[in-house]
Design an enzyme around this catalytic site. Structure first.
Site, PDB file in Angstrom:
ATOM      1  CD  GLN A 283      -3.085  -1.077   0.366  1.00  0.00           C
ATOM      2  OE1 GLN A 283      -3.307   0.223  -0.622  1.00  0.00           O
ATOM      3  NE2 GLN A 283      -4.006  -1.985   0.426  1.00  0.00           N
ATOM      4  CE1 TYR A 312      -7.419 -12.044  -7.065  1.00  0.00           C
ATOM      5  CE2 TYR A 312      -8.485 -12.466  -5.297  1.00  0.00           C
ATOM      6  CZ  TYR A 312      -8.760 -12.780  -6.761  1.00  0.00           C
ATOM      7  OH  TYR A 312      -9.585 -12.924  -7.923  1.00  0.00           O
ATOM      8  CD  GLU A 333       0.359 -10.937  -4.518  1.00  0.00           C
ATOM      9  OE1 GLU A 333      -0.156 -11.039  -4.052  1.00  0.00           O
ATOM     10  OE2 GLU A 333       0.724 -11.484  -6.095  1.00  0.00           O
ATOM     11  CB  CYS A 410      -8.156   0.284  -5.040  1.00  0.00           C
ATOM     12  SG  CYS A 410      -7.447  -1.326  -6.107  1.00  0.00           S
TER      13      CYS A 410
HETATM   14  N1  SAH Z   1      -3.693  -8.261  -0.011  1.00  0.00           N
HETATM   15  C1  SAH Z   1      -2.214  -6.770   0.124  1.00  0.00           C
HETATM   16  C2  SAH Z   1      -2.222  -6.872  -1.313  1.00  0.00           C
HETATM   17  C3  SAH Z   1      -3.432  -6.219  -2.792  1.00  0.00           C
HETATM   18  S1  SAH Z   1      -2.783  -5.860  -4.174  1.00  0.00           S
HETATM   19  C4  SAH Z   1      -1.996  -6.059   0.546  1.00  0.00           C
HETATM   20  O1  SAH Z   1      -2.400  -4.802   1.246  1.00  0.00           O
HETATM   21  O2  SAH Z   1      -0.712  -5.411   0.864  1.00  0.00           O
HETATM   22  C5  SAH Z   1      -3.203  -6.885  -5.001  1.00  0.00           C
HETATM   23  C6  SAH Z   1      -2.515  -8.377  -4.743  1.00  0.00           C
HETATM   24  O3  SAH Z   1      -3.056  -9.646  -5.791  1.00  0.00           O
HETATM   25  C7  SAH Z   1      -1.451  -8.037  -5.908  1.00  0.00           C
HETATM   26  O4  SAH Z   1      -0.505  -8.166  -5.123  1.00  0.00           O
HETATM   27  C8  SAH Z   1      -1.379  -9.051  -6.775  1.00  0.00           C
HETATM   28  O5  SAH Z   1      -0.059  -9.096  -6.819  1.00  0.00           O
HETATM   29  C9  SAH Z   1      -1.923  -9.788  -7.006  1.00  0.00           C
HETATM   30  N2  SAH Z   1      -2.723 -10.491  -8.066  1.00  0.00           N
HETATM   31  C10 SAH Z   1      -3.202 -10.366  -9.081  1.00  0.00           C
HETATM   32  N3  SAH Z   1      -3.890 -10.989 -10.003  1.00  0.00           N
HETATM   33  C11 SAH Z   1      -4.306 -12.318  -8.756  1.00  0.00           C
HETATM   34  C12 SAH Z   1      -4.564 -13.005  -8.694  1.00  0.00           C
HETATM   35  N4  SAH Z   1      -4.913 -14.130 -10.051  1.00  0.00           N
HETATM   36  N5  SAH Z   1      -4.528 -14.884  -8.344  1.00  0.00           N
HETATM   37  C13 SAH Z   1      -3.693 -13.779  -6.821  1.00  0.00           C
HETATM   38  N6  SAH Z   1      -3.319 -12.764  -6.617  1.00  0.00           N
HETATM   39  C14 SAH Z   1      -3.709 -11.979  -7.637  1.00  0.00           C
END
Ligand code: SAH
Length: 454
Positions: A283, A312, A333, A410
């Site tokens: 973030q 994610y 992830e 977001c």
């Molecule tokens: N929850 C975390 C990251 C959120 S951003 C935090 O709060 O910091 C969204 C994340 O989803 C990113 O790290 C991206 O790499 C991941 N992502 C994108 N597509 C994805 C998928 N198909 N499967 C798993 N993760 C994914």
């Protein structure tokens, strides 16, 4: 009467659209006006009439809206990053709450009232990371700035108010050194030149500073001298070189090597001690992320015997920040470096693998696999990228039937779409909480609490 090109109309701006434009109505048609503020009454020139809506240009402001302020950045209009800098921060917050409400009402079909947005502790200079494109200025020398909206023209922005002053100064000084040593900027038409981007990151709590040169090819002339000079002048903790020779808009290539320091910076978020290089999502606004994570924890309302699934999960920060509230945590992830960092953080926290496990796999595939294997998470956190979740992920979440789903997003439009699907299939939206992680820009984060209908 359809609107016609160049027509001049007097309109009152009612709200903001998802791209930060003011929205007015003229004979039932929506008119989108960049740079207009809610409450403005203005003469608006119709630039582009479409079938059922139109784009307009603010020609003359007749009565300013109550929240309008003079923008405090000279390049905010051509740059386009701060599309809300003409609003006071209070007015921006109110407009964002309304915007999130609109998305969930119109696209999500919900009647639930959105909670007032939680503001960011800092409205300016809050970014812990910037990725600045490097291009040739009018004198042919390398310069940084931001791409003008929908283009690859660089708008110089030597004092961007979204980022700490040292990041602006570092970018300017780096370009001066490039000029001195004959290092050139990347030309994306000809595929020539050395430097594509500067990637700058700060550990917000630790103060540690990272600079990464994103390079076309393997190297650039005098890399060591330039890195050493900048390291000393700016007290950089880590200097990296990322190779990106691809014909692509993706900023980073897959190979990164360390020119100086440990290769990572440390930060602490919601009590979780983190280390990160350049490949991990994090973030960008650490103080506001604290506010976000506290709300996610409150919505999750974990019980000591609970199994928490964090889909994610990035570096695992959300799940790890609440692991003490539950018995078991699994995170999923796609980015391998982020998963490695999540595992390392769990180990630093002394968590055995059966307490906290992280998988590097697509969220939908993982969720489908868990559902098939009969896994029963009590709480699932979903924090997808802007495009939202795919149906496979949502169906697998439904199949696992957790007590609570916390959706973090977001992008209010895709979140509203995904929440609608969950709501049609047995989950009740209980709360919608916008959080302002991105002051002065059109972006806004939302958290939705959904409970399984009994
Ligand atoms: N929850 C975390 C990251 C959120 S951003 C935090 O709060 O910091 C969204 C994340 O989803 C990113 O790290 C991206 O790499 C991941 N992502 C994108 N597509 C994805 C998928 N198909 N499967 C798993 N993760 C994914």
């Amino acid at each position: 009467m359809p609107l016609t090109k160049n027509q001049l109309v007097t309109l009152s701006i009612e709200s903001l659209s998802s791209d930060g434009s003011g929205v007015a109505h003229c004979d039932g048609q929506a008119v989108f006006v960049p740079g207009a503020a809610p409450g403005d009454v203005a003469a608006i020139r119709i630039i582009k009439p479409m079938k059922s809506y139109a784009f307009g240009r603010l020609e003359r402001l007749l009565t300013p809206g109550p929240g309008r302020v003079p923008p405090d950045c000279k390049v905010c209009v051509p740059c386009g990053g701060c599309s809300l800098r003409h609003l006071s921060y209070e007015a921006e917050c109110a407009a964002k709450t309304t915007f999130v409400q609109d998305a969930f009402t119109r696209l999500g079909g919900l009647t639930l009232a959105v909670e007032p947005i939680l503001p960011s502790p800092l409205a300016d200079r809050y970014r812990n990371k910037v990725q600045l494109p490097v291009g040739a200025g009018e004198d042919g020398l390398p310069q940084t700035g931001f791409f003008a909206g929908r283009s690859h023209r660089i708008i110089p922005c030597p004092d961007c108010k979204l980022q700490p002053e040292w990041m602006n100064e570092l970018a300017t000084r780096t370009c001066a050194l490039f000029a001195k040593y004959g290092v050139t900027s990347y030309d994306e038409e000809r595929l020539t030149g050395h430097i594509r981007h500067l990637y700058i990151r700060q550990g917000w709590q630790s103060g540690q500073r990272l600079l990464c040169f994103v390079v076309n090819g393997r190297d650039f002339p005098h890399a060591q001298e330039i890195a050493a000079t900048l390291q000393q002048e700016f007290a950089l903790t880590t200097v990296l070189l990322n190779q990106n020779g691809g014909r692509t808009n993706v900023i980073l290539g897959s190979e990164t090597r360390t020119l100086f320091g440990p290769g990572v910076v440390e930060d602490v978020l919601a009590g979780v001690p983190l280390k990160m290089g350049v490949h991990e999502f994090y973030q960008v606004n650490t103080p506001a992320a604290e506010v976000l994570y506290a709300k996610i924890r409150e919505f999750a309302a974990l019980r000591p015997t609970d199994f928490l699934l964090d889909l994610y999960c990035g570096m695992g920060t959300i799940g790890l920040s609440m692991q003490a509230d539950c018995a078991r945590l699994v995170g999923v992830e796609l980015v391998p470096q982020a998963v490695e960092e999540a595992k390392a953080t769990a180990a630093r926290l002394g968590l055995a693998p059966e307490r906290a496990t992280f998988y590097c796999i697509d969220a939908g595939q993982a969720a489908a696999h868990f559902a098939e294997a009969g896994e029963k998470p009590d709480v699932i956190v979903l924090d997808p990228p802007r495009k939202g979740c795919d149906l496979a992920t949502l169906d697998a979440v439904l199949a696992m039937a957790p007590r609570t789903v916390v959706m973090v997003s977001c992008n209010a439009a895709t979140a509203a779409r995904d929440v609608k699907y969950l709501a049609q299939n047995g989950y009740q939206p209980q709360k919608i909480q916008p959080v302002d992680l991105f002051p002065r820009t059109k972006h806004v984060e939302s958290i939705v609490l959904l409970a399984r209908a009994e």
